[in-house]
Design a protein around this motif. Structure first.
Motif, PDB file in Angstrom:
ATOM      1  N   GLU A 167      22.041  33.618  -0.576  1.00  7.59           N
ATOM      2  CA  GLU A 167      21.886  33.758   0.876  1.00  7.59           C
ATOM      3  C   GLU A 167      21.789  35.224   1.241  1.00  7.59           C
ATOM      4  O   GLU A 167      22.360  36.077   0.566  1.00  7.59           O
ATOM      5  N   LYS A 168      21.052  35.522   2.298  1.00 14.18           N
ATOM      6  CA  LYS A 168      20.865  36.906   2.709  1.00 14.18           C
ATOM      7  C   LYS A 168      22.109  37.427   3.414  1.00 14.18           C
ATOM      8  O   LYS A 168      22.668  36.762   4.278  1.00 14.18           O
ATOM      9  N   SER A 169      22.526  38.615   3.045  1.00 10.39           N
ATOM     10  CA  SER A 169      23.688  39.234   3.673  1.00 10.39           C
ATOM     11  C   SER A 169      23.322  39.852   5.013  1.00 10.39           C
ATOM     12  O   SER A 169      22.155  40.150   5.284  1.00 10.39           O
ATOM     13  N   ASP A 175      20.795  44.905   3.614  1.00 10.35           N
ATOM     14  CA  ASP A 175      20.780  43.448   3.785  1.00 10.35           C
ATOM     15  C   ASP A 175      19.789  42.777   2.831  1.00 10.35           C
ATOM     16  O   ASP A 175      18.618  43.180   2.748  1.00 10.35           O
ATOM     17  N   GLY A 176      20.252  41.764   2.139  1.00  5.74           N
ATOM     18  CA  GLY A 176      19.374  40.928   1.342  1.00  5.74           C
ATOM     19  C   GLY A 176      18.968  41.472  -0.013  1.00  5.74           C
ATOM     20  O   GLY A 176      18.212  40.818  -0.744  1.00  5.74           O
ATOM     21  N   LYS A 227      19.989  39.004  -2.898  1.00  4.70           N
ATOM     22  CA  LYS A 227      19.158  37.799  -2.960  1.00  4.70           C
ATOM     23  C   LYS A 227      17.762  38.124  -3.472  1.00  4.70           C
ATOM     24  O   LYS A 227      17.191  37.376  -4.282  1.00  4.70           O
TER      25      LYS A 227
END
Length: 290
Positions: free
Chosen positions: A59-61, A69-70, A73
């Motif tokens: 899942e993307k942070s 972010d992300g 993933k």
């Protein structure tokens, strides 16, 4: 604790002990806790490490500024595609390192081993190994104790603080600790663990600490990812029989001296390096204005 690499190796050989045994005995003496209590705490720490290393693989942070972010993933998805330069498992290790930093930046619970800014390296290294091999809880505990022992030498002769020694002191120390733990897990000797730790620090000697906006996010996350690969390659070199010419305790002392000679602008003040770029200053201004 014995802090000289040669003396530590000789003591362990003469007494049929490992560095994990020494660390455990020292902790029992200093804390007054039993072996079972200490190992229970270490197992809890390992559980927290594993959770943080896996949290954002699927899942993307969402972090404070969105700078990282992300990443976990994206790296994990790329690894699953199978067409990588480093190989699937190494890219997954980097993804796990990203995950812990993203979890930390989104206020998740981590183990700062040895610091928050370098917290992704040890979990990614040892759990990457565990997922590829049959490893017991007892072996994981001893791997962590091995890392702690190596960290003890760093603490004796240098520092873990980026504000004192640059990122070499944070991600460098974490990578050295992780590399020693990997050698243990692979069945190597204490001498090989210390050579691995030496090679790891040598590879990162002089690395500055320049977090944008003073946040433990960027470029920290990349240095956690590269730190895992540094730990893995150094462990492999040591296991192949390659030795560091300079003993680990002397490498650490050199790291400490290099840290002291760094400009204050390159020691976590966010006044130099990437933090002082036009983009870095703009992000800092926007962050503090908000």
């Amino acid at each position: 604790m014995i802090y000289k690499a040669k003396e530590l190796t000789e003591f362990c050989k003469e007494n049929n002990m490992t560095i994990a045994d020494i660390v455990l005995n020292d902790e029992m003496e200093e804390s007054g806790r039993t072996i079972q209590e200490i190992k229970s705490t270490l197992l809890e720490m390992l559980n927290v490490m594993e959770k943080s290393a896996n949290k954002f693989l699927k899942e993307k942070s969402v972090t404070s500024l969105g700078m990282i972010d992300g990443f976990a993933k994206m790296a994990n998805d790329y690894a699953d595609n199978g067409n990588t330069l480093l190989g699937k498992n190494n890219v997954k290790a980097m993804a796990m390192a990203f995950s812990t930093l993203e979890f930390s930046s989104s206020m998740g619970k981590i183990v700062a081993a040895p610091t928050a800014g370098s917290s992704g390296i040890i979990p990614a290294a040892i759990f990457r190994y565990k997922y590829e091999n049959e490893v017991t809880d007892e072996e994981m505990i001893n791997a962590l104790l091995t890392a702690v022992g190596v960290g003890g030498i760093v603490g004796r002769y240098a520092t873990f603080a980026g504000a004192e020694g640059g990122c070499q002191a944070e991600c460098g120390a974490a990578s050295a600790m992780a590399s020693a733990a990997l050698v243990y897990l692979k069945g190597g000797t204490l001498e090989q663990s210390l050579h691995a730790a030496s090679i790891t620090l040598i590879n990162i000697l002089g690395l500055v600490c320049d977090p944008i906006a003073g946040l433990v996010e960027y470029p920290c996350t990349f240095r956690n990812a590269s730190g895992v690969i540094n730990a893995i390659l150094s462990a492999d070199l040591a296991m192949s029989g390659i030795k560091s010419l300079v003993p680990f305790d002397e490498v650490v002392q050199a790291m400490g001296d290099v840290g002291k000679s760094m400009s204050y602008t390159l020691r976590e003040t966010s006044l130099g390096g990437l933090a002082a770029t036009e983009t870095g200053k703009k992000i800092k201004e926007e962050f503090y204005n908000n």
